[in-house]
Enzyme design. Structure first.
Site, PDB file in Angstrom:
ATOM      1  N   GLY A   1       0.828  -1.202   0.000  1.00 12.32           N
ATOM      2  CA  GLY A   1       0.000   0.000   0.000  1.00 12.32           C
ATOM      3  C   GLY A   1       0.858   1.246   0.000  1.00 12.32           C
ATOM      4  O   GLY A   1       2.013   1.222   0.440  1.00 12.32           O
TER       5      GLY A   1
ATOM      6  N   GLN B   1       3.155  10.062   0.847  1.00 14.33           N
ATOM      7  CA  GLN B   1       4.439   9.343   0.793  1.00 14.33           C
ATOM      8  C   GLN B   1       5.210   9.610  -0.496  1.00 14.33           C
ATOM      9  O   GLN B   1       6.405   9.348  -0.563  1.00 14.33           O
ATOM     10  CB  GLN B   1       4.218   7.831   0.936  1.00 14.33           C
TER      11      GLN B   1
ATOM     12  N   LEU C   1       6.900   1.876   4.144  1.00 14.89           N
ATOM     13  CA  LEU C   1       7.881   2.292   3.137  1.00 14.89           C
ATOM     14  C   LEU C   1       8.611   3.567   3.567  1.00 14.89           C
ATOM     15  O   LEU C   1       9.749   3.795   3.184  1.00 14.89           O
ATOM     16  CB  LEU C   1       7.182   2.547   1.794  1.00 14.89           C
TER      17      LEU C   1
ATOM     18  N   HIS D   1      -3.673   1.628   8.086  1.00 14.46           N
ATOM     19  CA  HIS D   1      -2.315   2.196   8.034  1.00 14.46           C
ATOM     20  C   HIS D   1      -2.234   3.280   6.955  1.00 14.46           C
ATOM     21  O   HIS D   1      -1.720   4.375   7.199  1.00 14.46           O
ATOM     22  CB  HIS D   1      -1.321   1.057   7.764  1.00 14.46           C
TER      23      HIS D   1
END
Ligand code: ZN
Length: 176
Positions: free
Chosen positions: A46, A51, A89, A130
């Site tokens: 995901g 991000q 990540l 998340h």
């Protein structure tokens, strides 16, 4: 499509609240495509728009055969509890235990601008939570207990085992 740089913990953008998408247009779809390509390039499950440096409420999740492109996702129902050992990540090399609902229902727009409802449980519920947390500037580290170091090798092994279990579940379901 382009692979974008993943923003890492310490980058201010990860602490900010992302803004709703007003209209699904070509720029929105280009961002969704970039997020998908970036996530696939690093074998992620995901990714949230902040991000990759975009403060938009967009999440892309891909696991096994399921692909979710969620624009303006809202959690409308939660049920049960689970503790998930999560990694991110944007937080390389660390994992930790986070309390999540076991099952959630989310409403979001798809790339055609239609509102859809998705109900997911177990691992996928934790992934949805998340990623949606990222849209509110929340990292799993903000909620985690027992934060530990995890190597790339350990992460890869964990992914392999999770995929193996998912495949096994599908095989078992197919036999019924
Ligand atoms: Zn994350």
């Amino acid at each position: 499509m382009a692979i974008r740089t993943i923003r890492k913990e310490g980058d201010d953008i990860l602490k900010k609240k992302a803004k709703p998408v007003q209209e699904v247009n070509a720029a929105t779809l280009a961002l969704v495509d970039d997020m998908l390509e970036t996530m696939r390039s690093i074998d992620g499950v995901g990714i949230a728009a902040p991000q990759v440096g975009a403060l938009k409420r967009i999440v892309v999740i891909e696991y096994e055969e399921d692909l979710y492109e969620l624009i303006n996702p809202e959690i409308v129902e939660i049920d049960g509890n689970q503790v998930c050992n999560e990694a991110c990540l944007s937080v390389p090399g660390r994992c930790g235990d986070v309390d999540r609902p076991f099952k959630i229902t989310v409403q979001a727009m798809n790339r055609a601008g239609e509102i859809q409802t998705h109900t997911v449980d177990d691992f996928m519920a934790s992934v949805f939570c998340h990623e949606i947390d990222h849209l509110d500037g929340i990292l799993f580290l903000d909620k985690a207990r027992n934060v530990q170091l995890i190597s790339d090798e350990q992460l890869k092994k964990r992914k392999r085992e999770r995929r193996e279990r998912a495949r096994e579940r599908r095989r078992a379901a197919g036999r019924r």
